[in-house]
Design an enzyme around this catalytic site. Structure first.
Site, short mmCIF file in Angstrom:
data_model
loop_
_atom_site.label_atom_id
_atom_site.label_comp_id
_atom_site.label_asym_id
_atom_site.label_seq_id
_atom_site.Cartn_x
_atom_site.Cartn_y
_atom_site.Cartn_z
N CYS A 227 0.76 -1.04 0.13
CA CYS A 227 -0.03 0.11 -0.02
C CYS A 227 0.97 1.32 -0.06
O CYS A 227 2.07 1.21 0.78
CB CYS A 227 -0.99 0.08 1.42
N CYS B 191 0.54 4.59 7.03
CA CYS B 191 -0.08 4.55 8.44
C CYS B 191 0.81 3.82 9.22
O CYS B 191 1.05 2.46 8.81
CB CYS B 191 -1.46 3.73 8.17
N CYS C 32 0.43 0.02 10.19
CA CYS C 32 -0.49 -1.14 9.39
C CYS C 32 0.80 -1.88 8.88
O CYS C 32 1.68 -1.44 8.10
CB CYS C 32 -0.97 -0.41 8.30
N CYS D 119 -17.20 -8.65 5.12
CA CYS D 119 -16.34 -7.41 5.08
C CYS D 119 -15.01 -7.48 4.30
O CYS D 119 -13.98 -8.49 4.63
CB CYS D 119 -15.86 -6.86 6.44
N CYS E 186 -19.67 -5.56 3.25
CA CYS E 186 -19.04 -4.31 3.52
C CYS E 186 -17.62 -4.35 2.98
O CYS E 186 -17.20 -5.49 2.87
CB CYS E 186 -18.86 -4.45 5.02
N CYS F 153 -19.41 2.87 8.24
CA CYS F 153 -18.71 1.94 9.47
C CYS F 153 -17.35 2.93 9.72
O CYS F 153 -16.48 3.03 8.79
CB CYS F 153 -18.49 0.78 9.09
N ARG G 83 -18.23 -2.15 17.52
CA ARG G 83 -17.46 -3.51 17.34
C ARG G 83 -16.08 -3.51 17.79
O ARG G 83 -15.50 -2.77 17.79
CB ARG G 83 -17.33 -3.71 15.81
N1 SAM Z 1 -6.79 0.68 2.94
C1 SAM Z 1 -7.79 0.92 3.55
C2 SAM Z 1 -7.84 2.06 4.53
O1 SAM Z 1 -6.91 2.33 5.25
O2 SAM Z 1 -9.11 2.79 4.61
C3 SAM Z 1 -8.76 -0.31 4.03
C4 SAM Z 1 -7.94 -1.31 4.87
S1 SAM Z 1 -7.13 -0.64 6.41
C5 SAM Z 1 -6.32 -2.11 6.82
C6 SAM Z 1 -8.68 -0.87 7.50
C7 SAM Z 1 -8.12 -0.40 8.92
O3 SAM Z 1 -7.67 -1.28 9.68
C8 SAM Z 1 -7.35 0.78 9.30
O4 SAM Z 1 -8.22 2.17 9.10
C9 SAM Z 1 -7.01 0.69 10.76
O5 SAM Z 1 -7.99 1.30 11.48
C10 SAM Z 1 -7.12 -0.82 10.93
N2 SAM Z 1 -5.81 -1.30 11.16
C11 SAM Z 1 -4.87 -1.56 10.27
N3 SAM Z 1 -3.79 -2.29 10.65
C12 SAM Z 1 -4.15 -2.31 12.04
C13 SAM Z 1 -3.40 -2.89 13.28
N4 SAM Z 1 -2.27 -3.24 13.13
N5 SAM Z 1 -3.97 -3.06 14.36
C14 SAM Z 1 -5.29 -2.46 14.48
N6 SAM Z 1 -5.75 -1.85 13.48
C15 SAM Z 1 -5.36 -2.00 12.24
FE1 SF4 Z 2 -3.01 1.23 3.27
FE2 SF4 Z 2 -2.95 -0.07 5.88
FE3 SF4 Z 2 -3.17 2.58 5.59
FE4 SF4 Z 2 -5.26 1.10 4.58
S1 SF4 Z 2 -4.42 1.25 6.84
S2 SF4 Z 2 -4.40 2.94 3.92
S3 SF4 Z 2 -3.76 -0.80 3.80
S4 SF4 Z 2 -1.15 1.56 4.82
#
Ligand code: SAM
Ligand code: SF4
Ligand code: DTB
Length: 377
Positions: A67, A71, A74, A111, A142, A202, A274
């Protein structure tokens, strides 16, 4: 037909939804004695929900890793080396097979998540097929695909998407410490597109990224004070993945999670709250307290997107111990059959765990009908 008295109680109920929460008020909720906070959360919860029902969703990563966003939490960000195997967009048929499995295991919502900044136009037709196919299975849908334009939100709505997940993640003040490649305002714009397209929202966040209590309050205020509160509010506990900048973040105290869930319940009385990522690391006792605090939705199945989740047998055993039954879906179609399938799954699990040394509230006939709306609070 809706009766006059139920219309009146609906009107009273809507009047109780506030969009003007202040930091002082929310901090005061966080600072209540634990028992008082949980009592208030239970009172609110019982006004709108059956306290012994839970919504079960299952997650699938339909496009994994690489990606472009940064973040810090992530494992799928291309900025960090987490050793994750990248996978391009899954074939529609494979997604539908996974959805069918999830349905057979008792989930009512499927989802689908993609590690995208935003969905590429060329992939939209496949996304539409996934939504239509999952709905044809009789499940709620979702998706979480990153930022959406207004026209993309309309395409998803047209396909029949029930919910779109897009998290605010944390407070506006703390956000810049976690993500630099898109802004808080970008996220709010996507949520507005989703809402305008008529898809249910959501949106939630993550605890354990180094945020303060003020930031936790700030996140809940940002969610509750949206023009319409999200129908679904996922609260994640950070899953600390080696290779991410937050791999060594301080562990979240289970009782702090419960407090946050209770405050979310009080502030967003009609939303499903949730318990999302992070259940794997918490005891059954803390999870039970979280349900008492007003958590009424979980992810079911042994994997979230890329990290582990409690397996469904353990979850069904816990739900059995607590006398909590899965909620049926409200899609048009043969809902009764769906409800019976889900309930049968719980009964089967209960029977297979019949020798377990615990009090079985379901067998004892303790599962109640949905209560009448209360006038109090
Ligand atoms: N890429 C898209 C986005 O960021 O909107 C969708 C997938 S992203 C993985 C969805 C959510 O998963 C993120 O906004 C975050 O809140 C949660 N998430 C991701 N990595 C995580 C982690 N290591 N622990 C807890 N929540 C996590
Ligand atoms: Fe990409 Fe992870 Fe951020 Fe979603 S949460 S935008 S998958 S880096
Ligand atoms: C949400 O708030 N939590 C889910 C879902 N929305 C998409 C994702 C949790 C991801 C946890 C880390 C992983 O498994 O990759």
């Amino acid at each position: 037909m809706i009766s006059a008295s139920s219309q009146q109680s609906d009107a009273r109920a809507d009047a109780a939804i506030r969009h003007d929460w202040t930091q002082e008020e929310v901090l005061a909720l966080f600072q209540l004695p634990f028992n008082d906070l949980l009592f208030r959360a239970q009172l609110v919860h019982r006004q709108y929900f059956d306290p012994n029902k839970i919504q079960l969703s299952t997650l699938l990563s339909i496009k994994t890793g690489a990606c472009p966003e940064d973040c810090k939490y992530c494992p799928q960000s291309g900025h960090y080396n987490t050793g994750l195997k990248k996978e391009k967009l899954m074939a529609v048929q494979k997604v539908l097979e996974a959805a069918k499995k999830a349905k057979d295991a008792g989930a009512t919502r499927f989802c689908m998540g993609a590690a995208w900044r935003n969905p590429p136009e060329k992939d939209m037709p496949y996304i539409v097929e996934m939504i239509e196919g999952v709905r044809d299975l009789g499940m709620e849908t979702c998706m979480t695909l990153g930022m959406l334009s207004g026209s993309q939100a309309s395409i998803l709505a047209e396909a029949g998407l029930d919910y779109y997940n897009h998290n605010l993640d944390t407070s506006p003040d703390f956000y810049g410490n976690i993500i630099t490649t898109r802004t808080y305002a970008d996220r709010l714009t996507t949520l507005a597109h989703v809402r305008d397209a008529g898809i249910k929202v959501c949106s939630g966040g993550i605890l354990g990224m180094g945020e303060s209590l003020q930031d936790r309050a700030g996140l809940l205020i940002a969610l509750a004070n949206l023009p319409k509160q999200p129908e679904s509010v996922p609260i994640n506990i950070l899953v600390r993945v080696p290779g991410t900048p937050l791999e060594s973040a301080r562990e979240v105290d289970g009782l702090d999670f419960v407090r946050t869930a209770a405050v979310a319940r009080i502030m967003m009385p009609k939303s499903y709250v949730r318990f999302s990522a992070g259940r794997e690391s918490l005891s059954e006792e803390i999870q039970a307290l979280a349900f008492l605090a007003g958590i009424n939705s979980i992810f079911m199945g042994c994997k979230l997107l890329t990290t582990p989740n409690p397996d469904e047998d353990h979850d069904f055993q816990l739900l059995n111990k607590l006398g909590i039954a899965p909620e049926a879906v409200t899609l048009p179609g043969d809902d009764l059959v769906k409800e019976q399938t889900v309930i049968q799954k719980v009964i089967d699990n209960r029977e297979s765990a019949a020798d377990a040394p615990y009090y079985d509230a379901i067998a004892a006939g303790r599962v109640t009908e949905k209560p009448e709306m209360q006038d109090t609070l």
